[in-house]
Scaffold this motif. Structure first.
Motif, PDB file in Angstrom:
ATOM      1  N   ASP A  54      20.267 -23.264  23.876  1.00  0.00           N
ATOM      2  CA  ASP A  54      19.558 -23.264  25.161  1.00  0.00           C
ATOM      3  C   ASP A  54      18.785 -24.544  25.450  1.00  0.00           C
ATOM      4  OD1 ASP A  54      20.382 -20.627  25.747  1.00  0.00           O
ATOM      5  OD2 ASP A  54      18.791 -19.834  24.471  1.00  0.00           O
ATOM      6  N   ASP A  55      18.625 -25.395  24.469  1.00  0.00           N
ATOM      7  CA  ASP A  55      17.848 -26.609  24.684  1.00  0.00           C
ATOM      8  C   ASP A  55      18.322 -27.710  23.750  1.00  0.00           C
ATOM      9  OD1 ASP A  55      16.828 -25.891  22.201  1.00  0.00           O
ATOM     10  OD2 ASP A  55      14.757 -25.738  22.843  1.00  0.00           O
ATOM     11  N   THR A  56      17.754 -28.874  23.934  1.00  0.00           N
ATOM     12  CA  THR A  56      18.038 -30.013  23.071  1.00  0.00           C
ATOM     13  C   THR A  56      16.721 -30.590  22.610  1.00  0.00           C
ATOM     14  OG1 THR A  56      20.122 -30.538  24.181  1.00  0.00           O
ATOM     15  CG2 THR A  56      19.063 -32.326  22.975  1.00  0.00           C
ATOM     16  N   GLU A  57      16.602 -30.825  21.313  1.00  0.00           N
ATOM     17  CA  GLU A  57      15.393 -31.436  20.771  1.00  0.00           C
ATOM     18  C   GLU A  57      15.691 -32.878  20.392  1.00  0.00           C
ATOM     19  OE1 GLU A  57      11.777 -30.620  17.696  1.00  0.00           O
ATOM     20  OE2 GLU A  57      13.753 -30.001  17.015  1.00  0.00           O
ATOM     21  N   PHE A  58      14.764 -33.752  20.762  1.00  0.00           N
ATOM     22  CA  PHE A  58      14.818 -35.149  20.362  1.00  0.00           C
ATOM     23  C   PHE A  58      13.681 -35.421  19.400  1.00  0.00           C
ATOM     24  CE2 PHE A  58      17.012 -35.131  24.414  1.00  0.00           C
ATOM     25  CZ  PHE A  58      18.124 -35.907  24.127  1.00  0.00           C
ATOM     26  N   VAL A  59      13.963 -36.220  18.393  1.00  0.00           N
ATOM     27  CA  VAL A  59      12.952 -36.643  17.431  1.00  0.00           C
ATOM     28  C   VAL A  59      13.044 -38.164  17.346  1.00  0.00           C
ATOM     29  CG1 VAL A  59      12.159 -36.518  15.032  1.00  0.00           C
ATOM     30  CG2 VAL A  59      13.185 -34.494  16.122  1.00  0.00           C
ATOM     31  N   THR A  60      11.918 -38.819  17.492  1.00  0.00           N
ATOM     32  CA  THR A  60      11.858 -40.270  17.316  1.00  0.00           C
ATOM     33  C   THR A  60      10.936 -40.549  16.148  1.00  0.00           C
ATOM     34  OG1 THR A  60      12.212 -40.685  19.667  1.00  0.00           O
ATOM     35  CG2 THR A  60      11.259 -42.479  18.379  1.00  0.00           C
TER      36      THR A  60
END
Length: 115
Positions: A54-60
């Motif tokens: 249902d979503d997309t997670e970004f990690v920097t």
């Protein structure tokens, strides 16, 4: 010959989530407006993406010589988040903090691609 270049001792980790439908557009925007300035200041930067149902997670993750060096970039408090202008349009919630971790052991290369 000894390498006198600074080496990372601190990792600064930011996380944000968007909808799957906006993920590609946010990834491009985040890179241009958020990641590129980090690349110019940090010793290293990684961006990661997880597409979920249902979503997309970004990690920097950015790597720093010291908390002081990171503080110079953030303008004071290294945990302070500088939201990008369009973050409210893309992100499901605005992150309230970043995670600051001391690097204890590091081995090998991160590999990856330079965009």
């Amino acid at each position: 010959m000894k390498n006198n270049a600074p080496h990372p001792t601190i990792a600064r980790i930011w996380r944000g989530r968007t909808t799957r439908g906006k993920a590609d557009e946010y990834e491009a925007y985040n890179y241009e407006v958020g990641v590129k300035p980090l690349i110019e200041k940090a010793l290293g930067v990684q961006t990661l993406r997880e597409d979920r149902r249902d979503d997309t997670e970004f990690v920097t993750i950015s790597y720093w010589e010291s908390v002081e060096a990171m503080s110079r970039f953030t303008g004071g408090d290294p945990t302070r988040i500088h939201h990008l202008e369009r973050d409210p349009e893309f992100l499901l919630e605005l992150p309230e903090r970043v995670q600051i971790l001391e690097i204890r052991v590091s081995h090998g290369s991160t590999g990856g691609n330079d965009a």
